[in-house]
Structures are given as structure tokens and as C-alpha cells.
Design a protein around this motif. Sequence first.
Motif, PDB file in Angstrom:
ATOM      1  N   GLY A  43       0.798  -1.217   0.000  1.00  0.00           N
ATOM      2  CA  GLY A  43       0.000   0.000   0.000  1.00  0.00           C
ATOM      3  C   GLY A  43       0.828   1.263   0.000  1.00  0.00           C
ATOM      4  O   GLY A  43       0.286   2.360  -0.130  1.00  0.00           O
ATOM      5  N   SER A  45       3.672   4.133  -1.278  1.00  0.00           N
ATOM      6  CA  SER A  45       3.777   4.891  -2.527  1.00  0.00           C
ATOM      7  C   SER A  45       5.151   4.703  -3.145  1.00  0.00           C
ATOM      8  O   SER A  45       6.170   4.690  -2.451  1.00  0.00           O
ATOM      9  N   THR A  57       6.208  -1.191 -13.493  1.00  0.00           N
ATOM     10  CA  THR A  57       5.034  -0.484 -12.972  1.00  0.00           C
ATOM     11  C   THR A  57       3.884  -1.439 -12.710  1.00  0.00           C
ATOM     12  O   THR A  57       3.272  -1.433 -11.633  1.00  0.00           O
ATOM     13  N   LEU A  61       1.990  -2.465  -9.148  1.00  0.00           N
ATOM     14  CA  LEU A  61       0.550  -2.328  -8.917  1.00  0.00           C
ATOM     15  C   LEU A  61      -0.054  -3.645  -8.435  1.00  0.00           C
ATOM     16  O   LEU A  61      -0.898  -3.663  -7.528  1.00  0.00           O
ATOM     17  N   PHE A  65       1.005  -1.542  -4.487  1.00  0.00           N
ATOM     18  CA  PHE A  65       1.611  -0.232  -4.291  1.00  0.00           C
ATOM     19  C   PHE A  65       0.876   0.834  -5.110  1.00  0.00           C
ATOM     20  O   PHE A  65       0.312   0.547  -6.172  1.00  0.00           O
ATOM     21  N   GLU A  66       0.916   2.054  -4.608  1.00  0.00           N
ATOM     22  CA  GLU A  66       0.486   3.221  -5.389  1.00  0.00           C
ATOM     23  C   GLU A  66       1.700   3.677  -6.181  1.00  0.00           C
ATOM     24  O   GLU A  66       2.767   3.931  -5.605  1.00  0.00           O
ATOM     25  N   VAL A  67       1.572   3.806  -7.502  1.00  0.00           N
ATOM     26  CA  VAL A  67       2.726   4.079  -8.349  1.00  0.00           C
ATOM     27  C   VAL A  67       2.525   5.330  -9.179  1.00  0.00           C
ATOM     28  O   VAL A  67       1.453   5.526  -9.776  1.00  0.00           O
ATOM     29  N   VAL A  68       3.538   6.171  -9.215  1.00  0.00           N
ATOM     30  CA  VAL A  68       3.633   7.263 -10.179  1.00  0.00           C
ATOM     31  C   VAL A  68       4.789   6.920 -11.107  1.00  0.00           C
ATOM     32  O   VAL A  68       5.929   6.728 -10.658  1.00  0.00           O
ATOM     33  N   ALA A  83      -1.596   3.355 -13.419  1.00  0.00           N
ATOM     34  CA  ALA A  83      -0.770   4.233 -12.592  1.00  0.00           C
ATOM     35  C   ALA A  83      -0.847   5.648 -13.150  1.00  0.00           C
ATOM     36  O   ALA A  83      -1.099   5.853 -14.344  1.00  0.00           O
ATOM     37  N   ARG A  84      -0.616   6.618 -12.288  1.00  0.00           N
ATOM     38  CA  ARG A  84      -0.466   7.986 -12.765  1.00  0.00           C
ATOM     39  C   ARG A  84       0.832   8.071 -13.551  1.00  0.00           C
ATOM     40  O   ARG A  84       1.872   7.542 -13.125  1.00  0.00           O
TER      41      ARG A  84
END
Length: 229
Positions: A43, A45, A57, A61, A65-68, A83-84
Motif C-alpha cells: 500500500g 507509494s 510499474t 501495482l 503499491f500506489e505508483v507514479v 498508474a499515474r
Amino acid sequence: MTIIPRSGTGPGSITPDGSPVEYYTLLKPRGEAELVAEVVPRGGSVLELGAGVGRVTHALLEHGFEVVAVDESAEMLAHVRGARTVQARVQDLRLERRFDAVMLGSYLVNTSDEDGRRALLSACARHVAPGGAVLIEWTPPETHDARRPGQGRTDGDMTVTLAALEAAGPDQFNATMRYTHRDRVWTQSFTSRRLTDEDLRAALAECGLRLDRFLTEDRSWALAVPGLS
């Protein structure tokens, strides 16, 4: 053959640094997400610098995980899902937020451009949260010294070969990789700088980071943390 760094050939789009987009869409993750999971809770970032087509990426996910995902190539980022995405040069990135983990993959730290290396690591430092982790993929000196033309590996119907290698100055070389998948062939040429452990440690320290340990047996992934003490 004469090697022209930052160039590439083959079917499909070739990015300004010579990366063949179609080839990279064929690659699978190689355990990178599991390395992040060793140092960041589920969870958390993750800022992925040089994300390309999302090979890592998408695995991140899947691990929750939150991925940029950041890359300078719009053609690469068009393949990223879930993802962003941010199209930008890593060196110039300023997102005004910090992450539990920052990843700098693809051996970008082995650039022959000293100012460029400093800018890459500074981007890592200004985006990692206090107590966070910076994961850096690099070529250890023993691996760098063992490179020979003709070396390669085969994985199913994919073959990767070091097609050409030439000295490009003290502690650096130009190389051309040859990638094949069935009847398709791509090349990618680049310059790589040999870094010792002390070189890496010093480069990190200059940007406010401390080399903590190596995460893999072959030492190709290094873990750095904020702070010098």
C-alpha cells in the motif's frame, strides 16, 4: 563497427535515447517489485523514474503499491495502465510530494555525464520521504569489467547479445546491444561509466543519500536512504 551512443534501430518507435519501444513491451518483470516489497509495506507509494512501458510499474501495482510512473517518452508511457504517468526528464522532475520508495532503474546512474548523474540522484533525494528508500539499479564494477562482445542470453524466443563494445575514455565504454524476437531485430547503443562502490557511495552522499546495502546477490540493486549519518 562505429558505435553511435543514444541511437537505436529496428521496427516500431525508437525513443531519443535509442530505446526500441516494441522490444520493451515484450519484456517481463524480473523481481523488482519483490525487492520493493522487502523495504516498503504493501500500500506504500512508489515513484518509478524511467518507467518506460510499465514492465515494472504493472508488477508494482499487482503488489498493492500506489505508483507514479515517470518517463520522458510519451510513446513509452502510452503502454502504462493503472498508474499515474508523468512525462518529464527525471533530472527536471519536481512533483512537490515525497514517496515511501523511489526507484531509479535501467542503469541510468551509470551515465557518463557527471552532472547528469548528480541531477538523477538529486531527483531521487527530493522525492523520497523521511525514513523512505531509494532503490538504484547499477552495474557493479566487477560486472562492468567482465563485459565482452558476443556475450548474451536467451529467454524463450528472446535473445539479447552484446554486439559491440569499445573504449570511450577512462572507465567508460560505448556498447551496442542486439535484441531479437522471432524475426524481429533491434539494436540499442549507449555509453556506460564504470563506477566503484566508493564512487556510488560518494555520488549518493553528495545528494544527501547514504548507501545502506545491496539487495541482490549480484549487487545490481543498491538501497540508499536519506541522510548521511
